[in-house]
Write a protein that holds these residues in place. Structure first.
Motif, PDB file in Angstrom:
ATOM      1  N   GLY A  79      -4.921   3.239   2.665  1.00  0.00           N
ATOM      2  CA  GLY A  79      -5.897   2.674   1.752  1.00  0.00           C
ATOM      3  C   GLY A  79      -7.110   3.580   1.605  1.00  0.00           C
ATOM      4  O   GLY A  79      -7.127   4.734   2.047  1.00  0.00           O
ATOM      5  N   ALA A 124     -11.242  -6.117   2.158  1.00  0.00           N
ATOM      6  CA  ALA A 124     -10.064  -5.249   2.147  1.00  0.00           C
ATOM      7  C   ALA A 124      -9.280  -5.453   3.429  1.00  0.00           C
ATOM      8  O   ALA A 124      -9.833  -5.446   4.532  1.00  0.00           O
ATOM      9  N   VAL A 164       0.835  -1.203   0.000  1.00  0.00           N
ATOM     10  CA  VAL A 164       0.000   0.000   0.000  1.00  0.00           C
ATOM     11  C   VAL A 164       0.866   1.248   0.000  1.00  0.00           C
ATOM     12  O   VAL A 164       0.609   2.210  -0.735  1.00  0.00           O
ATOM     13  N   SER A 173      -5.181  -1.316   6.339  1.00  0.00           N
ATOM     14  CA  SER A 173      -3.815  -0.813   6.272  1.00  0.00           C
ATOM     15  C   SER A 173      -3.848   0.691   6.080  1.00  0.00           C
ATOM     16  O   SER A 173      -4.685   1.202   5.323  1.00  0.00           O
ATOM     17  N   VAL A 199      -5.368  -0.246  -2.099  1.00  0.00           N
ATOM     18  CA  VAL A 199      -5.941  -1.160  -1.122  1.00  0.00           C
ATOM     19  C   VAL A 199      -5.711  -2.588  -1.616  1.00  0.00           C
ATOM     20  O   VAL A 199      -5.717  -2.842  -2.831  1.00  0.00           O
ATOM     21  N   GLN A 237      -4.124   6.095  -4.197  1.00  0.00           N
ATOM     22  CA  GLN A 237      -4.463   5.343  -3.002  1.00  0.00           C
ATOM     23  C   GLN A 237      -4.604   3.879  -3.384  1.00  0.00           C
ATOM     24  O   GLN A 237      -5.169   3.555  -4.431  1.00  0.00           O
TER      25      GLN A 237
END
Length: 896
Positions: free
Chosen positions: A564, A558, A534, A561, A546, A544
């Motif tokens: 994300g 998902a 990520v 983290s 994920v 961004q």
């Protein structure tokens, strides 16, 4: 003339391959389209030829399928005994990997590479067994059918309607040193089926009605031939790159389509796809970026990206090259890729422009050598462009205005210089202005700066001033040199600027890949791997990111983290589709393009291990093929890292299963023998007492009763050891500590072991002022008893056993020494493992639990136990227990 040098990447790969092959065994695969084509027969024939040369050849595992001609080829070759495995109430015969590694022949034959091993084997798949053999330096011959290749598994399932569960990664096939195609026409194979040479008659009839249909066999044969040809083609290409061969080898067809921002390129790409399909050849779509086209924007940029995306959708490999001369760069790339045909569009420019600038098609055909050039007429590619908004027309004028402003400033500076020095110095000022315009604005504005510099110098500094007339004709030469110098400077500076931009972009991509690869290589947990993906992928793609992983309860979720983004229900549905179909979809693609992010499947060894979601800061970023390829490369790196974790988990699980199976077998073999021996003795003595009754003499009666008592005690100790080992393993055995005297504990144990120690005098060395220690008296007695019994068991009759107790380093140390055979080399620590018995003890009773219990009890008390050989022969066992705080004083001491 471009210097032809070997490809450094190809050279590095060749060096690594040579280094690997120098120590690793060689793999030869006998490859076929279907069962029954004769792979095993060909493998045995090749093995006999090797054996005839005096090499050590071993048949590790071969399936002759009850064919007499195949069985005949095994005669005279050594066989490795198979390993019997009990599974599901049946006995399976498996390849003995450990036996093969111990035997270590020069060449071993292992049939059916895709076979799945029985549970409890070292590896789950036979190709993993083969890989370990190769690592040990053993050459391997094996067989494989095309339907077992992972990449073709789904294709063959659609053709034949049969899903093959046993697959082999394509990397194993590609890494083989040699692949020999065993081919047989479908009619001959069907005839072999009818003759019962493949399956028994009943199975053969069903096979011909299903899998072995003639159409299926044609398709399987084509796939096998094509896959073998691809492998050979890759070897040819690698050899050409490593040896810097510039000429084209007509070993196979390969097309190159020249793509440009022209509206005609759309039809050119489609024509290239049709030609590649008709020739059954791979093709490449290439765009060459030059200093004149750097910073291409607006509609041209959008159209170029659309053409490259179209080529990718049609199955082409795309590449963007950079160079000063389009033709030289194009031909250099084409020869490096062994291209045989180049497709270009029909020129649309007026004839007078071709006369001034040169004809692209003419120069290409003149320099192409043995590469064929096809000129395709085109038509405007319709449709509204998508992607980045067109640049404003006014923005393209600003660099030219900037160049004019620089020349104006140079004119002012030149006016000040001309007042104190010669006019030649003014020329230098203008050349500096040209350099600045080239650095700041590019080639077009710098050319304008060169022309304006000559005009301004003539107008302001050459007599008559404020007039373009030239009083001295010698200045005409000065003007020409000044203009030529300015143009050369602008061209060189633009070229340098372009190379710097390209180098910066490549460095950013390389740095991103290096950063992610380096980070992933040392991570061992799933959370760390996802966090690194990520972080680094998001920074590299300005997006961004994920990571979605399979979840037993949610299907796909998902992984949490930092960095994300939250997925909507629609995006989550797209991610599930990508995972199930193993295809890229979402933003920037033609599949489910309404999603807010791009989703890529994370595929390792043909299986989807997750999905990577990318939401860029600007949707137009994904329209750039280079950026899109970077995202795909990062996704492949993430998939490899996740696959590595999965393999590590599988290896650990298999290791635990193997260890559990080994321990279970050891326990059963040890306990069954040690339980049966005392029970047999007890039963025999009891039977004698019952049957003889009062007729048995009193002395014999006493011996039988003593035998029953002795064997009962031995049985009781064995059961006690098993229970203690189970309690220690489960953490249920907790010490009940109290102040203990080691001297008193030894006295209790001596009395309990009077009979086992009858033939061994015990010599004790216990100091009278020995302090008390905190411990569980019952457990410590068990430790002392096990050590003394062990010493008595392995010591010759009449030899003494020495027991010594001392205080050392705030701990009480107990030593039990015997005069037995001692410990084998390297057994000092392993002797305390469960069910571990020294080689010289295999003919003695015992389950190998006593010393393991000793170590467990000592560890519970915070001490340690160890063993070593005794000088003069024998073994010595020592254990230490911490003294802790001072023991309370005894009443007699307090009274005094």
């Amino acid at each position: 003339m471009r210097e032809i040098r070997p490809d450094p990447d190809a050279l590095l790969a060749q060096v690594e391959s040579d280094g690997e092959h120098s120590t690793r065994g060689r793999l030869k695969i006998f490859f076929g389209a279907a069962p029954g084509v004769g792979k095993t027969y060909a493998m045995l024939g090749a093995a006999r030829e090797v054996a005839a040369e005096g090499e050590d050849v071993l048949i590790g595992y071969v399936e002759p399928h009850a064919r007499r001609e195949t069985l005949a080829l095994t005669l005279g070759l050594d066989f490795l005994p198979r390993r019997s495995v009990e599974h599901g109430g049946t006995t399976l015969e498996e390849f003995d990997l450990e036996g093969a590694l111990k035997r270590k022949p020069k060449l071993i034959l292992v049939d059916e590479l895709a076979h799945t091993n029985a549970p409890g084997s070292t590896h789950a798949k036979r190709w993993q067994d083969v890989d370990q053999l190769l690592d040990a330096g053993i050459n391997v011959y094996t067989t494989l059918n095309v339907q077992h290749l992972e990449s073709l598994n789904d294709v063959i399932a659609r053709i034949t309607g049969v899903v093959v569960r046993e697959t082999v990664p394509d990397a194993v096939f590609d890494a083989a040193h040699e692949v020999e195609l065993i081919d047989l026409p479908p009619d001959d194979l069907i005839e072999r089926l009818r003759e019962g040479k493949v399956y028994i008659p009943g199975q053969a009839a069903r096979a011909m009605d299903n899998y072995f249909k003639k159409g299926n066999l044609f398709a399987l044969r084509e796939l096998a031939l094509r896959r073998t040809a691809e492998r050979v083609g890759a070897q040819v290409q690698g050899y050409r790159q490593a040896h810097a061969i510039s000429g084209t080898w007509q070993s196979s067809e390969r097309l190159l389509v020249c793509v440009s921002p022209s509206p005609l390129s759309g039809r050119l790409v489609r024509a290239g796809r049709r030609m590649a399909s008709s020739l059954n050849a791979p093709w490449i779509a290439v765009y060459v970026e030059t200093p004149a086209t750097v910073g291409l924007g607006g509609v041209d940029w959008e159209r170029l990206q659309r053409h490259l995306q179209l080529a990718e959708r049609l199955g082409a490999q795309t590449a963007t090259l950079s160079g000063v001369n389009v033709i030289d760069e194009l031909l250099h790339y084409a020869r490096r890729q062994n291209v045989t045909k180049i497709l270009v569009g029909k020129p649309q420019e007026p004839r007078w422009k071709e006369l001034l600038r040169g004809s692209f098609v003419y120069e290409l055909t003149r320099k192409c050598g043995d590469i064929d050039v096809y000129v395709i007429s085109g038509e405007t590619d319709g449709g509204s462009p998508r992607g980045r908004p067109a640049a404003q027309k006014t923005s393209s004028r600003l660099p030219y205005l900037g160049s004019a402003l620089i020349i104006a400033v140079c004119t002012g500076v030149g006016w000040l210089v001309s007042m104190r020095s010669a006019s030649v110095n003014v020329i230098m000022v203008y050349l500096i202005g040209v350099v600045l315009a080239s650095l700041q604005f590019g080639q077009g504005p710098s050319v304008l700066a060169s022309v304006l510099a000559v005009a301004a110098f003539d107008f302001f500094f050459v007599e008559p001033q404020m007039n373009f007339a030239v009083g001295d004709t010698e200045y005409l030469f000065t003007f020409a040199v000044m203009l030529a110098t300015g143009l050369v400077i602008s061209s060189l500076m633009s070229r340098v600027r372009m190379q710097a931009d390209l180098a910066r972009r490549r460095e950013q991509r390389t740095s991103a890949l290096y950063s992610l690869t380096k980070a992933l290589s040392g991570l061992l947990t799933l959370d760390d791997v996802v966090r690194a993906v990520v972080r680094d992928a998001g920074a590299a793609c300005d997006a961004q990111v994920v990571v979605l992983l399979p979840d037993p309860s949610k299907g796909l979720a998902a992984h949490p983290s930092p960095g994300g983004f939250t997925l909507s229900e629609r995006d989550l549905a797209v991610a599930r589709w990508v995972h199930d179909n193993r295809r890229t979809a979402g933003l920037g693609t033609d599949t489910l393009p309404s999603a807010e992010a791009l989703f890529l499947p994370l595929i390792d060894a043909g299986q989807a291990v997750g999905v990577l979601g990318v939401r860029p800061s600007s949707p137009e970023l994904l329209n750039e093929p280079e950026r899109f390829h970077l995202v795909e490369t990062l996704a492949s790196q993430a998939a490899v890292a996740l696959g590595r974790l999965r393999y590590a988990e599988d290896a650990e699980r298999i290791k635990v299963e193997v260890e559990t199976e080994r321990m279970r077998n050891t326990l059963l073999s040890s306990v069954s023998h040690d339980l049966r021996t005392p029970l047999t003795a007890i039963a025999g003595a009891s039977s004698a007492l019952v049957e003889a009754g009062d007729a048995i003499p009193s002395s014999m009666r006493r011996e039988l009763l003593e035998s029953i008592l002795e064997e009962s005690e031995a049985l009781n100790r064995l059961v006690g050891n098993l229970l203690d080992a189970t309690r220690l393993e489960g953490g249920a055995l907790l010490p009940n500590k109290d102040w203990q005297s080691m001297e008193e504990l030894l006295g209790v144990v001596y009395g309990r072991l009077a009979r086992p120690l009858h033939d061994h005098p015990v010599r004790s060395d216990v100091p009278p002022d020995l302090p008390l220690f905190a411990g569980d008296g019952t457990l410590i007695q068990q430790v002392l008893q096990n050590l003394l019994e062990n010493a008595a068991k392995y010591s010759p009759s009449g030899s003494p056993i020495d027991v010594k107790v001392e205080v050392r380093d705030e701990a009480i140390v107990v030593e039990v020494a015997d005069r037995g055979p001692g410990l084998p080399e390297g057994e000092g620590e392993r002797i305390f493992e469960k069910f571990r018995r020294a080689p010289h003890s295999l003919n003695r009773t015992g389950a190998g639990l006593g010393l393991a219990i000793c170590r467990g009890v000592v560890n519970l008390h915070g001490g340690r136990i160890w063993a070593e050989n005794r000088p003069g022969g024998g073994a010595v066992f020592r254990f230490s227990l911490p003294l802790g705080d001072a023991a309370p004083m005894e009443p007699e001491a307090e009274a005094s």
